[in-house]
Motif scaffolding. Sequence first.
Motif, short mmCIF file in Angstrom:
data_model
loop_
_atom_site.label_atom_id
_atom_site.label_comp_id
_atom_site.label_asym_id
_atom_site.label_seq_id
_atom_site.Cartn_x
_atom_site.Cartn_y
_atom_site.Cartn_z
N LYS A 189 25.75 81.10 51.89
CA LYS A 189 25.03 80.79 53.13
C LYS A 189 23.52 80.81 52.90
CE LYS A 189 24.65 82.11 58.00
NZ LYS A 189 25.12 83.02 59.07
N ALA A 190 23.06 81.75 52.07
CA ALA A 190 21.63 81.83 51.78
C ALA A 190 21.15 80.59 51.02
CB ALA A 190 21.32 83.09 50.98
N ARG A 191 22.01 80.02 50.20
CA ARG A 191 21.65 78.82 49.44
C ARG A 191 21.79 77.56 50.29
NH1 ARG A 191 22.41 79.34 43.56
NH2 ARG A 191 22.26 81.55 43.10
N GLY A 192 22.88 77.48 51.04
CA GLY A 192 23.09 76.35 51.93
C GLY A 192 23.71 75.14 51.27
N TYR A 193 23.28 74.84 50.06
CA TYR A 193 23.71 73.61 49.38
C TYR A 193 23.74 73.85 47.87
CZ TYR A 193 22.33 71.41 53.80
OH TYR A 193 22.20 71.08 55.12
N THR A 194 24.50 73.03 47.17
CA THR A 194 24.33 72.90 45.73
C THR A 194 23.09 72.03 45.51
OG1 THR A 194 26.64 73.19 45.08
CG2 THR A 194 25.27 71.84 43.64
N HIS A 195 22.20 72.49 44.63
CA HIS A 195 20.95 71.76 44.37
C HIS A 195 21.12 70.91 43.11
CE1 HIS A 195 17.96 73.83 47.13
NE2 HIS A 195 19.13 74.41 47.39
N TYR A 196 21.02 69.60 43.29
CA TYR A 196 21.10 68.67 42.17
C TYR A 196 19.67 68.21 41.84
CZ TYR A 196 26.06 68.52 43.36
OH TYR A 196 27.37 68.86 43.63
N LEU A 197 19.10 68.83 40.83
CA LEU A 197 17.76 68.48 40.40
C LEU A 197 17.83 67.82 39.02
CD1 LEU A 197 15.94 71.81 41.35
CD2 LEU A 197 16.09 69.72 42.70
N PRO A 198 16.82 67.05 38.64
CA PRO A 198 16.82 66.46 37.31
C PRO A 198 16.99 67.55 36.24
CG PRO A 198 15.04 65.54 38.62
CD PRO A 198 15.61 66.66 39.42
N ALA A 199 17.98 67.38 35.39
CA ALA A 199 18.25 68.28 34.24
C ALA A 199 18.66 69.68 34.67
CB ALA A 199 17.04 68.36 33.31
N ARG A 200 18.89 69.90 35.94
CA ARG A 200 19.21 71.26 36.37
C ARG A 200 20.01 71.21 37.68
NH1 ARG A 200 15.59 76.00 34.99
NH2 ARG A 200 16.70 77.81 35.76
N THR A 201 21.26 71.66 37.63
CA THR A 201 22.08 71.77 38.82
C THR A 201 22.40 73.23 39.06
OG1 THR A 201 23.10 69.59 38.55
CG2 THR A 201 24.30 71.19 39.87
N THR A 202 22.13 73.72 40.27
CA THR A 202 22.48 75.09 40.62
C THR A 202 23.49 75.03 41.76
OG1 THR A 202 20.52 75.20 42.03
CG2 THR A 202 20.35 76.15 39.84
N THR A 203 24.66 75.57 41.52
CA THR A 203 25.76 75.44 42.46
C THR A 203 25.63 76.41 43.63
OG1 THR A 203 27.09 76.98 41.15
CG2 THR A 203 27.33 74.63 40.68
N MET A 204 26.24 76.04 44.75
CA MET A 204 26.26 76.92 45.91
C MET A 204 27.26 78.05 45.71
SD MET A 204 27.16 75.97 49.90
CE MET A 204 28.95 75.95 49.65
N LEU A 205 28.35 77.74 45.05
CA LEU A 205 29.40 78.73 44.77
C LEU A 205 29.38 79.07 43.28
CD1 LEU A 205 32.38 77.22 46.81
CD2 LEU A 205 30.71 78.92 47.56
N PRO A 206 29.96 80.21 42.89
CA PRO A 206 30.10 80.51 41.46
C PRO A 206 30.78 79.35 40.74
CG PRO A 206 30.67 82.43 42.76
CD PRO A 206 30.48 81.30 43.73
N GLU A 207 30.34 79.07 39.53
CA GLU A 207 30.82 77.89 38.82
C GLU A 207 32.32 77.93 38.55
OE1 GLU A 207 28.48 77.14 35.37
OE2 GLU A 207 26.69 76.60 36.53
N SER A 208 32.90 79.13 38.39
CA SER A 208 34.35 79.19 38.14
C SER A 208 35.12 78.65 39.34
CB SER A 208 34.79 80.63 37.85
OG SER A 208 34.55 81.47 38.96
N LEU A 209 34.54 78.79 40.55
CA LEU A 209 35.17 78.22 41.74
C LEU A 209 34.88 76.73 41.86
CD1 LEU A 209 34.59 80.89 44.54
CD2 LEU A 209 36.75 80.33 43.44
N SER A 210 33.59 76.38 41.84
CA SER A 210 33.22 74.99 42.12
C SER A 210 33.64 74.03 41.02
CB SER A 210 31.71 74.89 42.35
OG SER A 210 31.00 75.35 41.22
N HIS A 211 33.67 74.48 39.78
CA HIS A 211 33.99 73.59 38.66
C HIS A 211 35.44 73.70 38.18
CE1 HIS A 211 29.48 73.22 37.37
NE2 HIS A 211 29.76 72.62 38.49
#
Length: 654
Positions: free
Chosen positions: A252-274
């Motif tokens: 909730k604090a993040r709100g979104y997965t951030h897709y930036l050039p060369a850098r993606t930071t997921t909203m959920l832990p990667e083991s869940l989202s990926h």
Amino acid sequence: MFKDNALLAQLKHNIQESLPKEEGRVKATDKSFGFLETDDGKSYFIAPPNMKKVMHGDVITATIASEKGKEQAQPVALIKSALASFIGRVNLNKSKLSVTPPAPYKGSAINAVLADELYIDHGDYVIGELTGHPLNEAPNNALKIKISEVVSASADPFLPWYVTLARHNMRNECVPVDAPADKESWPLLHEELRRNDLNNSLFFTIDGETTQDMDDAICISALDDGGWQLQVAVADPSAYIAAGDDTDVAAKARGYTHYLPARTTTMLPESLSHDICSLRPNTTRPALVCTMTINERGQLQDAASFELAWITSKAKLSYQQVTHFVTNQPTELPDVAGLEASLNTLNAFAFARSMWRGKNSQLFDNQADYRLKLDYDNKITAIEASYNDVANSMVEEAMLCANISGAALLAQHSNQGVFNTHPGFDPDKTIKLAQLLQDHGYIYHSEHLKTRTGFCQLQRELTSRNDNYFAARLRKFQLYANIASEAQSHHGLGVAQYATWTSPIRKYGDLMNHRLIKAIACEGLPAPVPTPEDALQLKTQRDNQRMIERDIKNWLYIDFLHHAAKNKQKFKAQIFNVNRGGVLARLLKNGATVFIPFTNIHEDRKALKADSDAGTVSVNDEVVVKITDEVTVAVTDVNKNKLSITGSLLDSEL
């Protein structure tokens, strides 16, 4: 002899006290003078000597005096400094340490001291705190800065990311830098819930070639009457994340997965989202499934159904694969029985659906998406301009149907959720708009323009006339899209309400809606109800995310176009805005935004007139450029401190 005269000093004080005072914000110019702008729209000239006492953005109190028939502001007290805390660039000149604040600061570097034992070098970016200001009382009445933290070394290849994220974090927004904390295991919650077995149904995903967080899958079949049954299965992260637990709070604090050039930071832990929640091929996953009926004309029928299910995606497809298949280009598809027929059926559905929307709501322009390719030093090596192809449209039409159906369900029950809204034209401007339309051959009543029907009808007519300039001009009459916690109209899509729930891995608002729909489908399963504060937070996070992506791209573009500016390289561009200082254009080849000052359009500034409402620039009353025009520009300057690219308008063609 009058230097220390107490009576004279008292007289000056009395004169100053008798002068009217105004509170406002300082606006600097590229010249040495500036202006004091008040909340009630007044503007007062600040002479060059007085501008040395203030900075752009300072909120001050000033006395207003008349000099040579012109009202001028004389700063007397600082209310709020524009540079209380900021991120700036270090300058080391022998033993002298100073920091240059970011634009729109227009002064020279400010003397600085280190707060702690920090190691800094020339060009590093640091957090500076203003400890002195000319409007302060002595001994703090000179510009001084204390360096409290190093943000990034000048040689760090991720400098643009660190600086941009830090700048936005300073506004008290939660901007993710790394993936959220993971867990060793994720046990399934609410195992007692009944899930229908749809593992044998032909679900498949269509995403980018490298996508790992696949949160929706499609299953479609043709009906005997010529329509279609469409099923959209959406990953169920709430099967593993309880509302209010640590992972949910972080999401909730993040709100979104951030897709930036060369850098993606997921909203959920990667083991869940990926992995665990991702609808990977040939792997059984829990999902929330929406089943819809669309008639042969492409009209979405009422009474969509929602159910919890187990599904197995039979194929992971890329947009390119699907586009090549439906356009009869060579491609290889997974060997799955019925897959080719399903893709042809999905294509037929998407065509019918887009035709229906084109006649009954509206379609949108196919804007270019610019993808930056970076090397190991995070420098741009190439930029690809891509447009939505057939496969993108196929998925888009399916998800639109699912989100419209989800919004209708939420509206019918508690009328609460996370709704994307678009109010259309500003009601206070529709009378003026109706007159403007009439002047250009469009007949619309002002009250009709306030309705969803009228808004879409006008957009369709503009499209049919191919009137791109006038359509762009009318955007100034529109209100901004928003996010609300109760159902409201979405004029842009032409629907009574719209709520996205098909990306719960990537968007927290979708996860909230997902839980609400799931609670309705399961009757009695609790789900948090979104509040107006939640809606405001999601909108703030969304806007913040877009600004971060824009700023990082601008930084990368400046490095990329450095040589173009040296060589005055020419580019095709499209004008998209006219403001008081010049025009903004987007380079069609790479997507960079270029500012063209009026002095780079015509040398005689007095002969030039800009109309921001009409989006035109005229010379001697003849329009020379307007929004939507494709022009030729030369890149003339790049400025890293301002994150700006400047260009010049050319007459010649490339």
